[in-house]
Design a protein around this motif. Structure first.
Motif, PDB file in Angstrom:
ATOM      1  N   VAL A 149      41.061  50.297  44.546  1.00 20.82           N
ATOM      2  CA  VAL A 149      40.020  51.313  44.381  1.00 20.82           C
ATOM      3  C   VAL A 149      38.987  50.823  43.359  1.00 20.82           C
ATOM      4  CG1 VAL A 149      39.523  53.659  43.568  1.00 20.82           C
ATOM      5  CG2 VAL A 149      41.469  53.254  45.082  1.00 20.82           C
ATOM      6  N   SER A 150      39.475  50.238  42.272  1.00 25.16           N
ATOM      7  CA  SER A 150      38.578  49.714  41.241  1.00 25.16           C
ATOM      8  C   SER A 150      37.688  48.612  41.801  1.00 25.16           C
ATOM      9  CB  SER A 150      39.383  49.168  40.059  1.00 25.16           C
ATOM     10  OG  SER A 150      40.117  50.193  39.446  1.00 25.16           O
ATOM     11  N   GLU A 151      38.250  47.735  42.616  1.00 21.06           N
ATOM     12  CA  GLU A 151      37.456  46.668  43.222  1.00 21.06           C
ATOM     13  C   GLU A 151      36.349  47.235  44.100  1.00 21.06           C
ATOM     14  OE1 GLU A 151      40.242  44.308  45.408  1.00 21.06           O
ATOM     15  OE2 GLU A 151      40.960  43.246  43.632  1.00 21.06           O
ATOM     16  N   LEU A 152      36.689  48.244  44.899  1.00 22.89           N
ATOM     17  CA  LEU A 152      35.691  48.863  45.768  1.00 22.89           C
ATOM     18  C   LEU A 152      34.596  49.536  44.954  1.00 22.89           C
ATOM     19  CD1 LEU A 152      38.071  50.377  48.460  1.00 22.89           C
ATOM     20  CD2 LEU A 152      36.463  48.467  48.784  1.00 22.89           C
ATOM     21  N   MET A 153      34.981  50.200  43.869  1.00 21.70           N
ATOM     22  CA  MET A 153      33.998  50.850  43.005  1.00 21.70           C
ATOM     23  C   MET A 153      33.100  49.817  42.332  1.00 21.70           C
ATOM     24  SD  MET A 153      34.140  54.139  43.088  1.00 21.70           S
ATOM     25  CE  MET A 153      33.025  54.317  41.723  1.00 21.70           C
ATOM     26  N   LEU A 154      33.689  48.732  41.864  1.00 26.60           N
ATOM     27  CA  LEU A 154      32.908  47.683  41.218  1.00 26.60           C
ATOM     28  C   LEU A 154      31.918  47.058  42.202  1.00 26.60           C
ATOM     29  CD1 LEU A 154      32.271  45.969  38.743  1.00 26.60           C
ATOM     30  CD2 LEU A 154      34.158  44.460  39.399  1.00 26.60           C
ATOM     31  N   GLN A 155      32.375  46.805  43.412  1.00 28.62           N
ATOM     32  CA  GLN A 155      31.483  46.232  44.414  1.00 28.62           C
ATOM     33  C   GLN A 155      30.313  47.172  44.694  1.00 28.62           C
ATOM     34  OE1 GLN A 155      33.333  45.034  48.085  1.00 28.62           O
ATOM     35  NE2 GLN A 155      31.391  44.567  49.053  1.00 28.62           N
ATOM     36  N   ASP A 156      30.609  48.458  44.863  1.00 28.72           N
ATOM     37  CA  ASP A 156      29.542  49.429  45.102  1.00 28.72           C
ATOM     38  C   ASP A 156      28.588  49.479  43.913  1.00 28.72           C
ATOM     39  OD1 ASP A 156      28.347  51.684  46.685  1.00 28.72           O
ATOM     40  OD2 ASP A 156      28.948  52.823  44.905  1.00 28.72           O
ATOM     41  N   HIS A 157      29.144  49.439  42.706  1.00 30.40           N
ATOM     42  CA  HIS A 157      28.324  49.469  41.495  1.00 30.40           C
ATOM     43  C   HIS A 157      27.373  48.275  41.454  1.00 30.40           C
ATOM     44  CE1 HIS A 157      27.131  50.390  37.450  1.00 30.40           C
ATOM     45  NE2 HIS A 157      27.668  49.293  36.950  1.00 30.40           N
ATOM     46  N   LEU A 158      27.903  47.098  41.759  1.00 34.42           N
ATOM     47  CA  LEU A 158      27.075  45.892  41.740  1.00 34.42           C
ATOM     48  C   LEU A 158      25.987  45.947  42.811  1.00 34.42           C
ATOM     49  CD1 LEU A 158      29.814  43.170  41.222  1.00 34.42           C
ATOM     50  CD2 LEU A 158      28.112  43.922  39.549  1.00 34.42           C
ATOM     51  N   GLU A 159      26.356  46.400  44.006  1.00 35.42           N
ATOM     52  CA  GLU A 159      25.421  46.403  45.131  1.00 35.42           C
ATOM     53  C   GLU A 159      24.349  47.480  45.021  1.00 35.42           C
ATOM     54  OE1 GLU A 159      28.025  46.758  48.494  1.00 35.42           O
ATOM     55  OE2 GLU A 159      28.476  44.614  48.515  1.00 35.42           O
ATOM     56  N   THR A 160      24.611  48.527  44.257  1.00 31.50           N
ATOM     57  CA  THR A 160      23.639  49.621  44.168  1.00 31.50           C
ATOM     58  C   THR A 160      23.086  49.734  42.751  1.00 31.50           C
ATOM     59  OG1 THR A 160      25.398  51.272  43.848  1.00 31.50           O
ATOM     60  CG2 THR A 160      24.630  50.903  46.100  1.00 31.50           C
ATOM     61  N   CYS A 161      23.857  50.289  41.855  1.00 28.90           N
ATOM     62  CA  CYS A 161      23.372  50.598  40.497  1.00 28.90           C
ATOM     63  C   CYS A 161      22.825  49.366  39.779  1.00 28.90           C
ATOM     64  CB  CYS A 161      24.500  51.215  39.667  1.00 28.90           C
ATOM     65  SG  CYS A 161      25.210  52.709  40.383  1.00 28.90           S
ATOM     66  N   VAL A 162      23.589  48.296  39.795  1.00 24.30           N
ATOM     67  CA  VAL A 162      23.180  47.102  39.050  1.00 24.30           C
ATOM     68  C   VAL A 162      21.933  46.479  39.676  1.00 24.30           C
ATOM     69  CG1 VAL A 162      23.878  44.785  38.325  1.00 24.30           C
ATOM     70  CG2 VAL A 162      25.497  46.689  38.154  1.00 24.30           C
TER      71      VAL A 162
END
Length: 100
Positions: free
Chosen positions: A63-76
């Motif tokens: 779950v953390s990996e999926l959240m991190l990926q989404d964070h990188l692809e959008t927010c960051v």
């Protein structure tokens, strides 16, 4: 968080598909942890409990990996496009938390 700010809201909403996937995975983890709690209450063999804990930990990590990926692809990406390269420091702090 560093104590300066509580919580933020995402500017770009998560896709419904990702939202559903995360909810499904988290519900599964909650079920696994409730099962572990029952095993402990039932005085089950330590090795069996540890195997179930490892499975729950692995599921949380995913779950953390999926959240991190989404964070990188959008927010960051959005912050960098706006010229806020300080967001890289935040990402590095997050990565340090996950590398422990």
């Amino acid at each position: 968080m560093d104590g300066k700010e509580c919580c933020h809201h995402k500017e770009t909403p998560r896709s419904q598909e990702l939202q559903n996937d995360l909810q499904k995975r988290l519900n599964r983890v909650i079920g696994q942890l409730n099962g572990v709690k029952s095993m402990i209450d039932d005085n089950r063999y330590c090795g069996d409990v540890l195997v179930q804990l490892a499975a729950a930990e692995s599921a949380v990590h995913r779950v953390s990996e999926l959240m991190l990926q989404d964070h990188l692809e959008t927010c960051v990406v959005e912050q960098i496009q706006r010229g806020n390269v300080e967001v890289v420091d935040e990402v590095m702090q997050l990565l340090r938390k996950f590398s422990r």
